[in-house]
Design a protein around this motif. Structure first.
Motif, mmCIF file in Angstrom:
data_model
loop_
_atom_site.group_PDB
_atom_site.id
_atom_site.type_symbol
_atom_site.label_atom_id
_atom_site.label_comp_id
_atom_site.label_asym_id
_atom_site.label_seq_id
_atom_site.Cartn_x
_atom_site.Cartn_y
_atom_site.Cartn_z
ATOM 1 N N ARG A 44 0.875 -1.290 0.020
ATOM 2 C CA ARG A 44 -0.086 0.004 0.057
ATOM 3 C C ARG A 44 0.820 1.276 -0.058
ATOM 4 O O ARG A 44 0.267 2.471 -0.055
ATOM 5 N N GLU A 45 2.067 0.988 0.009
ATOM 6 C CA GLU A 45 3.162 2.308 0.200
ATOM 7 C C GLU A 45 3.296 2.776 -1.245
ATOM 8 O O GLU A 45 3.155 2.180 -2.340
ATOM 9 N N GLU A 46 3.483 4.244 -1.376
ATOM 10 C CA GLU A 46 3.874 4.809 -2.538
ATOM 11 C C GLU A 46 5.029 4.271 -3.278
ATOM 12 O O GLU A 46 5.122 4.400 -4.509
ATOM 13 N N THR A 47 5.778 3.849 -2.409
ATOM 14 C CA THR A 47 7.122 3.236 -2.952
ATOM 15 C C THR A 47 6.928 1.756 -3.193
ATOM 16 O O THR A 47 8.121 1.174 -2.840
ATOM 17 N N VAL A 48 6.101 1.239 -3.425
ATOM 18 C CA VAL A 48 5.698 -0.160 -3.599
ATOM 19 C C VAL A 48 6.626 -0.853 -4.150
ATOM 20 O O VAL A 48 7.241 -2.083 -3.848
ATOM 21 N N ALA A 49 7.371 -0.332 -5.452
ATOM 22 C CA ALA A 49 8.390 -0.938 -6.179
ATOM 23 C C ALA A 49 9.579 -1.205 -5.495
ATOM 24 O O ALA A 49 10.088 -2.423 -5.355
ATOM 25 N N GLU A 50 9.840 -0.408 -4.467
ATOM 26 C CA GLU A 50 11.017 -0.829 -3.510
ATOM 27 C C GLU A 50 10.703 -1.696 -2.509
ATOM 28 O O GLU A 50 11.861 -2.023 -1.750
ATOM 29 N N LEU A 51 9.462 -2.140 -2.302
ATOM 30 C CA LEU A 51 9.202 -2.959 -1.174
ATOM 31 C C LEU A 51 8.756 -4.228 -1.593
ATOM 32 O O LEU A 51 8.346 -5.133 -0.556
ATOM 33 N N VAL A 52 8.771 -4.690 -2.787
ATOM 34 C CA VAL A 52 8.321 -5.926 -3.352
ATOM 35 C C VAL A 52 9.285 -6.996 -2.575
ATOM 36 O O VAL A 52 8.558 -8.066 -2.246
ATOM 37 N N SER A 53 10.389 -6.992 -2.652
ATOM 38 C CA SER A 53 11.465 -7.986 -1.991
ATOM 39 C C SER A 53 10.991 -8.030 -0.383
ATOM 40 O O SER A 53 11.029 -9.325 -0.015
ATOM 41 N N CYS A 54 10.833 -6.987 0.153
ATOM 42 C CA CYS A 54 10.344 -7.083 1.572
ATOM 43 C C CYS A 54 8.999 -7.689 1.745
ATOM 44 O O CYS A 54 8.910 -8.640 2.767
ATOM 45 N N ALA A 55 8.068 -7.432 0.784
ATOM 46 C CA ALA A 55 6.826 -8.258 1.281
ATOM 47 C C ALA A 55 7.026 -9.604 0.976
ATOM 48 O O ALA A 55 6.399 -10.308 1.697
ATOM 49 N N ARG A 56 7.618 -9.903 -0.068
ATOM 50 C CA ARG A 56 7.813 -11.302 -0.354
ATOM 51 C C ARG A 56 8.553 -11.972 0.806
ATOM 52 O O ARG A 56 8.246 -13.075 1.030
ATOM 53 N N SER A 57 9.493 -11.481 1.530
ATOM 54 C CA SER A 57 10.327 -11.871 2.463
ATOM 55 C C SER A 57 9.339 -12.101 3.916
ATOM 56 O O SER A 57 9.403 -13.029 4.565
ATOM 57 N N ASP A 58 8.606 -10.939 3.983
ATOM 58 C CA ASP A 58 7.411 -11.208 5.091
ATOM 59 C C ASP A 58 6.693 -12.410 4.862
ATOM 60 O O ASP A 58 6.389 -12.915 5.672
ATOM 61 N N LEU A 59 6.065 -12.649 3.500
ATOM 62 C CA LEU A 59 5.134 -13.781 3.360
ATOM 63 C C LEU A 59 6.093 -15.145 3.647
ATOM 64 O O LEU A 59 5.307 -15.911 4.096
ATOM 65 N N ASP A 60 7.305 -15.129 2.927
ATOM 66 C CA ASP A 60 8.208 -16.383 3.348
ATOM 67 C C ASP A 60 8.122 -16.730 4.850
ATOM 68 O O ASP A 60 7.933 -17.790 5.438
ATOM 69 N N CYS A 61 8.454 -15.694 5.597
ATOM 70 C CA CYS A 61 8.818 -15.770 6.835
ATOM 71 C C CYS A 61 7.420 -16.210 7.913
ATOM 72 O O CYS A 61 7.379 -17.095 8.520
ATOM 73 N N ALA A 62 6.216 -15.361 7.303
ATOM 74 C CA ALA A 62 4.921 -15.932 8.015
ATOM 75 C C ALA A 62 4.700 -17.294 7.651
ATOM 76 O O ALA A 62 4.150 -18.018 8.554
ATOM 77 N N ASP A 63 4.900 -17.822 6.391
ATOM 78 C CA ASP A 63 4.652 -19.233 6.112
ATOM 79 C C ASP A 63 5.383 -20.183 6.924
ATOM 80 O O ASP A 63 5.076 -21.175 7.655
ATOM 81 N N LEU A 64 6.692 -19.809 7.067
ATOM 82 C CA LEU A 64 7.677 -20.535 7.840
ATOM 83 C C LEU A 64 7.188 -20.663 9.342
ATOM 84 O O LEU A 64 7.395 -21.696 9.994
ATOM 85 N N CYS A 65 6.856 -19.558 9.957
ATOM 86 C CA CYS A 65 6.582 -19.285 11.104
ATOM 87 C C CYS A 65 5.176 -20.193 11.421
ATOM 88 O O CYS A 65 5.154 -20.908 12.492
ATOM 89 N N GLU A 66 4.357 -20.204 10.458
ATOM 90 C CA GLU A 66 3.133 -21.071 10.854
ATOM 91 C C GLU A 66 3.298 -22.522 10.711
ATOM 92 O O GLU A 66 2.848 -23.163 11.595
ATOM 93 N N ALA A 67 4.345 -22.789 10.064
ATOM 94 C CA ALA A 67 4.530 -24.335 9.663
ATOM 95 C C ALA A 67 5.283 -24.736 11.202
ATOM 96 O O ALA A 67 5.238 -25.771 11.629
ATOM 97 N N THR A 68 6.390 -23.829 11.681
ATOM 98 C CA THR A 68 6.916 -24.229 12.633
ATOM 99 C C THR A 68 6.069 -24.293 13.748
ATOM 100 O O THR A 68 6.163 -25.322 14.715
#
Length: 133
Positions: free
Chosen positions: A45-69
Protein backbone atom coordinates in the motif's frame (compact mmCIF):
# COMPACT_ATOMS: atom_id res chain seq x y z
CA UNK A 1 -0.39 -18.74 31.69
CA UNK A 2 -1.65 -18.50 28.13
CA UNK A 3 -4.14 -21.00 26.74
CA UNK A 4 -1.39 -22.31 24.45
CA UNK A 5 0.83 -22.82 27.46
CA UNK A 6 -1.96 -24.63 29.31
CA UNK A 7 -2.48 -26.95 26.35
CA UNK A 8 1.21 -27.69 25.92
CA UNK A 9 1.65 -28.45 29.63
CA UNK A 10 -1.46 -30.64 29.61
CA UNK A 11 -0.02 -32.72 26.76
CA UNK A 12 1.33 -36.08 27.98
CA UNK A 13 4.48 -35.72 25.87
CA UNK A 14 5.77 -32.53 27.48
CA UNK A 15 9.54 -33.06 27.44
CA UNK A 16 11.09 -32.09 30.72
CA UNK A 17 13.06 -28.88 30.63
CA UNK A 18 11.91 -27.52 27.27
CA UNK A 19 8.16 -27.04 27.73
CA UNK A 20 8.51 -23.33 28.44
CA UNK A 21 10.81 -22.85 25.45
CA UNK A 22 8.34 -24.70 23.20
CA UNK A 23 5.56 -22.41 24.44
CA UNK A 24 7.72 -19.34 23.81
CA UNK A 25 8.43 -20.44 20.23
CA UNK A 26 4.80 -21.31 19.49
CA UNK A 27 3.66 -17.90 20.71
CA UNK A 28 6.53 -16.00 19.04
CA UNK A 29 5.87 -17.77 15.74
CA UNK A 30 2.18 -16.94 15.87
CA UNK A 31 2.86 -13.28 16.57
CA UNK A 32 5.61 -13.07 13.96
CA UNK A 33 3.44 -14.66 11.27
CA UNK A 34 0.65 -12.17 11.89
CA UNK A 35 3.00 -9.19 11.97
CA UNK A 36 4.70 -10.31 8.75
CA UNK A 37 1.38 -10.58 6.91
CA UNK A 38 0.40 -7.09 8.04
CA UNK A 39 3.80 -5.74 7.01
CA UNK A 40 3.52 -7.33 3.57
CA UNK A 41 0.09 -5.80 3.12
CA UNK A 42 1.38 -2.41 4.29
CA UNK A 43 4.32 -2.63 1.88
CA UNK A 44 1.90 -3.14 -1.00
CA UNK A 45 0.00 0.00 0.00
CA UNK A 46 3.03 2.31 0.17
CA UNK A 47 3.69 4.85 -2.59
CA UNK A 48 7.15 3.29 -2.99
CA UNK A 49 5.73 -0.20 -3.52
CA UNK A 50 8.29 -1.04 -6.21
CA UNK A 51 11.07 -0.65 -3.63
CA UNK A 52 9.22 -2.89 -1.16
CA UNK A 53 8.34 -5.93 -3.28
CA UNK A 54 11.30 -7.93 -1.97
CA UNK A 55 10.37 -6.97 1.58
CA UNK A 56 6.78 -8.09 1.11
CA UNK A 57 7.91 -11.42 -0.35
CA UNK A 58 10.30 -11.93 2.56
CA UNK A 59 7.45 -11.11 4.96
CA UNK A 60 5.20 -13.74 3.39
CA UNK A 61 7.94 -16.38 3.31
CA UNK A 62 8.64 -15.72 6.97
CA UNK A 63 4.95 -15.90 7.87
CA UNK A 64 4.64 -19.27 6.13
CA UNK A 65 7.70 -20.70 7.90
CA UNK A 66 6.53 -19.40 11.27
CA UNK A 67 3.11 -20.96 10.82
CA UNK A 68 4.63 -24.29 9.78
CA UNK A 69 7.02 -24.24 12.74
CA UNK A 70 4.19 -23.46 15.10
CA UNK A 71 2.10 -26.35 13.78
CA UNK A 72 4.96 -28.86 14.00
CA UNK A 73 5.76 -27.85 17.57
CA UNK A 74 2.21 -28.07 18.89
CA UNK A 75 1.91 -31.60 17.50
CA UNK A 76 4.92 -32.63 19.59
CA UNK A 77 5.99 -35.25 17.04
CA UNK A 78 9.35 -36.32 15.69
CA UNK A 79 11.39 -34.48 18.32
CA UNK A 80 13.88 -37.30 18.57
CA UNK A 81 14.93 -37.60 14.92
CA UNK A 82 16.17 -34.09 14.23
CA UNK A 83 13.10 -33.03 12.26
CA UNK A 84 12.08 -30.40 14.81
CA UNK A 85 15.62 -29.03 14.84
CA UNK A 86 15.54 -28.73 11.05
CA UNK A 87 12.22 -26.92 11.15
CA UNK A 88 13.50 -24.56 13.84
CA UNK A 89 16.65 -23.84 11.84
CA UNK A 90 14.57 -22.99 8.78
CA UNK A 91 12.43 -20.66 10.87
CA UNK A 92 15.52 -18.91 12.27
CA UNK A 93 16.82 -18.44 8.73
CA UNK A 94 13.49 -17.05 7.48
CA UNK A 95 13.13 -14.71 10.46
CA UNK A 96 16.70 -13.42 10.18
CA UNK A 97 16.29 -12.85 6.44
CA UNK A 98 13.02 -11.01 6.91
CA UNK A 99 14.43 -8.92 9.75
CA UNK A 100 17.39 -7.85 7.60
CA UNK A 101 15.10 -6.92 4.74
CA UNK A 102 12.72 -4.98 6.98
CA UNK A 103 15.59 -3.20 8.73
CA UNK A 104 16.60 -1.74 5.35
CA UNK A 105 13.24 0.08 5.26
CA UNK A 106 12.66 0.66 8.98
CA UNK A 107 13.78 4.27 8.93
CA UNK A 108 11.01 5.20 6.51
CA UNK A 109 8.32 2.63 7.33
CA UNK A 110 7.19 1.97 10.89
CA UNK A 111 5.58 -1.33 9.89
CA UNK A 112 8.99 -2.58 8.75
CA UNK A 113 10.60 -1.54 12.04
CA UNK A 114 7.95 -3.38 14.05
CA UNK A 115 8.18 -6.41 11.81
CA UNK A 116 11.96 -6.58 12.13
CA UNK A 117 11.63 -6.57 15.91
CA UNK A 118 9.06 -9.40 15.84
CA UNK A 119 11.28 -11.41 13.50
CA UNK A 120 14.33 -10.97 15.72
CA UNK A 121 12.35 -12.03 18.80
CA UNK A 122 11.03 -15.11 17.02
CA UNK A 123 14.50 -16.01 15.79
CA UNK A 124 15.86 -15.75 19.35
CA UNK A 125 13.07 -17.95 20.72
CA UNK A 126 13.71 -20.59 18.05
CA UNK A 127 17.45 -20.49 18.70
CA UNK A 128 16.91 -20.84 22.47
CA UNK A 129 14.84 -23.97 21.87
CA UNK A 130 17.40 -25.33 19.42
CA UNK A 131 20.11 -24.85 22.02
CA UNK A 132 18.02 -26.73 24.59
CA UNK A 133 17.25 -29.74 22.37
Amino acid sequence: MSVVGQMLYAHPDDPEGVGEKVRAVVEACGLCAQVCVVCADACMREETVAELVSCARSDLDCADLCEATQRVLVRRTAEEDGFVASVLQACVQACDRCARECEEHAEHHEHCRVCAEACRACSRACQDLLDAL
